[in-house]
Design a protein around this motif. Sequence first.
Motif, PDB file in Angstrom:
ATOM      1  N   GLN A 198       0.754  -1.380  -0.015  1.00 41.22           N
ATOM      2  CA  GLN A 198      -0.072   0.013   0.090  1.00 41.22           C
ATOM      3  C   GLN A 198       0.756   1.404   0.088  1.00 41.22           C
ATOM      4  N   THR A 199       1.817   1.130   0.835  1.00 37.27           N
ATOM      5  CA  THR A 199       2.848   2.465   0.849  1.00 37.27           C
ATOM      6  C   THR A 199       3.282   2.684  -0.669  1.00 37.27           C
ATOM      7  N   GLU A 200       3.986   1.577  -1.082  1.00 36.98           N
ATOM      8  CA  GLU A 200       4.552   1.708  -2.745  1.00 36.98           C
ATOM      9  C   GLU A 200       3.342   2.482  -3.672  1.00 36.98           C
ATOM     10  N   ASP A 201       2.094   1.906  -3.175  1.00 38.62           N
ATOM     11  CA  ASP A 201       0.956   2.455  -4.283  1.00 38.62           C
ATOM     12  C   ASP A 201       0.705   3.944  -3.900  1.00 38.62           C
ATOM     13  N   VAL A 202       0.620   4.432  -2.626  1.00 35.47           N
ATOM     14  CA  VAL A 202       0.571   5.855  -2.406  1.00 35.47           C
ATOM     15  C   VAL A 202       1.613   6.555  -2.808  1.00 35.47           C
ATOM     16  N   LEU A 203       2.826   6.334  -2.767  1.00 38.40           N
ATOM     17  CA  LEU A 203       3.925   6.800  -2.884  1.00 38.40           C
ATOM     18  C   LEU A 203       3.976   7.375  -4.399  1.00 38.40           C
ATOM     19  N   ASN A 204       3.626   6.132  -5.170  1.00 35.01           N
ATOM     20  CA  ASN A 204       3.538   6.647  -6.816  1.00 35.01           C
ATOM     21  C   ASN A 204       2.373   7.369  -7.117  1.00 35.01           C
ATOM     22  N   ARG A 257      10.845   6.281 -11.007  1.00 31.97           N
ATOM     23  CA  ARG A 257       9.840   6.794 -11.933  1.00 31.97           C
ATOM     24  C   ARG A 257      10.530   7.610 -12.999  1.00 31.97           C
ATOM     25  N   ARG A 258      11.710   8.596 -12.862  1.00 27.23           N
ATOM     26  CA  ARG A 258      12.618   9.151 -13.931  1.00 27.23           C
ATOM     27  C   ARG A 258      13.136   8.290 -14.788  1.00 27.23           C
ATOM     28  N   ILE A 259      13.620   7.229 -14.332  1.00 28.76           N
ATOM     29  CA  ILE A 259      14.476   6.335 -15.079  1.00 28.76           C
ATOM     30  C   ILE A 259      13.420   5.633 -15.912  1.00 28.76           C
ATOM     31  N   ILE A 260      12.467   5.133 -15.293  1.00 28.56           N
ATOM     32  CA  ILE A 260      11.276   4.320 -16.386  1.00 28.56           C
ATOM     33  C   ILE A 260      11.009   5.347 -17.120  1.00 28.56           C
ATOM     34  N   GLU A 261      10.630   6.550 -17.047  1.00 23.05           N
ATOM     35  CA  GLU A 261      10.050   7.416 -17.954  1.00 23.05           C
ATOM     36  C   GLU A 261      11.028   7.851 -19.035  1.00 23.05           C
ATOM     37  N   ASP A 262      12.356   7.648 -18.801  1.00 23.07           N
ATOM     38  CA  ASP A 262      13.420   7.921 -19.700  1.00 23.07           C
ATOM     39  C   ASP A 262      13.441   6.694 -20.632  1.00 23.07           C
ATOM     40  N   ALA A 263      13.443   5.422 -20.103  1.00 17.59           N
ATOM     41  CA  ALA A 263      13.261   4.424 -20.887  1.00 17.59           C
ATOM     42  C   ALA A 263      12.208   3.964 -21.671  1.00 17.59           C
ATOM     43  N   GLY A 264      10.916   4.928 -21.250  1.00 16.86           N
ATOM     44  CA  GLY A 264       9.758   4.620 -22.240  1.00 16.86           C
ATOM     45  C   GLY A 264       9.042   3.445 -21.673  1.00 16.86           C
ATOM     46  N   ASP A 265       9.299   2.828 -20.458  1.00 19.15           N
ATOM     47  CA  ASP A 265       8.699   1.814 -20.151  1.00 19.15           C
ATOM     48  C   ASP A 265       7.272   1.902 -19.268  1.00 19.15           C
TER      49      ASP A 265
END
Length: 412
Positions: free
Chosen positions: A219-225, A251-259
């Motif tokens: 739940q913590t991971e979900d809320v942090l995202n 999240r920044r790394i995933i966004e840069d990777a387009g995933d």
Amino acid sequence: MSEPEARPAGRVVRRQHQDASDRPFIVIWESTRACPLACLHCRADAVPNRDPRELDTRAAKDLLRQVAAFGSPSPLFVITGGDPFQRPDLLELIAYGGEVGVPVAVSPSGTPTLTADRLREVHEAGARGLSLSLDASTPELHDGFRGVPGVYRWTLDAWDTARALGMKVQINTTVTPHNLHDLPDVVRLVREHGAMLWSAFFLVPTGRGRRLGVLTPEQTEDVLNFVYDIGLTVPAKTTEAHHFRRVAVQRRIIEDAGDDHVAVLGLGPLYASLRERTAELGLDRGERRTRRPPLDVNAGRGFVFVSHTGTVHPSGFLPLDAGSVRTRPLTDIYRTSELFTGLRDPDRLGGRCGQCEFRRICGGSRSRAYGVTGDAFAEEPWCGYRPGSFPYRDEVEALLGTTGPVRGRGAV
């Protein structure tokens, strides 16, 4: 897929401008424990009457001089409680902060003391800002959590008044099982009424908060995202959820990777529900703002708390005593005490925190670790991240300048 170009970490996680071992970014002073509310999560076990052992006006002014002694730029000094409006010298102390070069903000309780006249006096005395708590989007939920009917209305009225006066307003929301699905509606109010910052406070089991339910790591991971997502709608941060900085980097790394971050991070049904409600409210539409990078501050590392009696702690939620401002200068306690210097050493972290590649920008909640285990250096109980499991190791190293996890005391 070609390797993405690394972007500076400072654009993802903000570093403190000053040396965190030399001066704190912020000093919180618990001016009193007197408060007419009976909040379910209260760290201080607030009581109706003031404690005779409180720092009196003379001692409080000495504390402000001790804060000024850190040098320029001075740490921000936040007067909290209890309810600081229970102190008749509040305006005098705010004004004195201005005289000695210490910026002062006030964090009052949502009570009938929050009148327009009182807020105007606080503003005129020189308060830089106001911090208010809003733990739900409805009177039923919020007042039930705060233990007194009418708190919701008093808080919203004070919020609007402070904004009309030109004060900077921060809205704090305690995240517990009672309001998880209500968080998007709270953000809606933050967008409608306007605030400098929305802070999602993740409960620490101390004081009356020990009796409340806990969040699972999932739940913590979900809320942090969710907080990361909503940062494009309102300026958002977390309190006692230092792994938000790890999430921001991921999240920044995933966004840069387009995933797809949902798939990569394994986010769950709570995150899906929060995103759905966000869309229903239209919070994902309209003008988008620049996301506010989280600031690298932790207990004893840029943060210091002074109790109503003058004892010094790394956090208000970490009840370990490093001395008293009555007998030892705050500058000395912060810079040299074994407790504070230890908390600034990431190699002392134990468990998964000691092994984690993100530990130098995260460190976990030392308050929650202590509250759950009795060890301030134990692993963060509300973090489910397994060190080394994020599949973009090279990108993490490039962004943070790390060379991978290093074993710390008690690491596994």
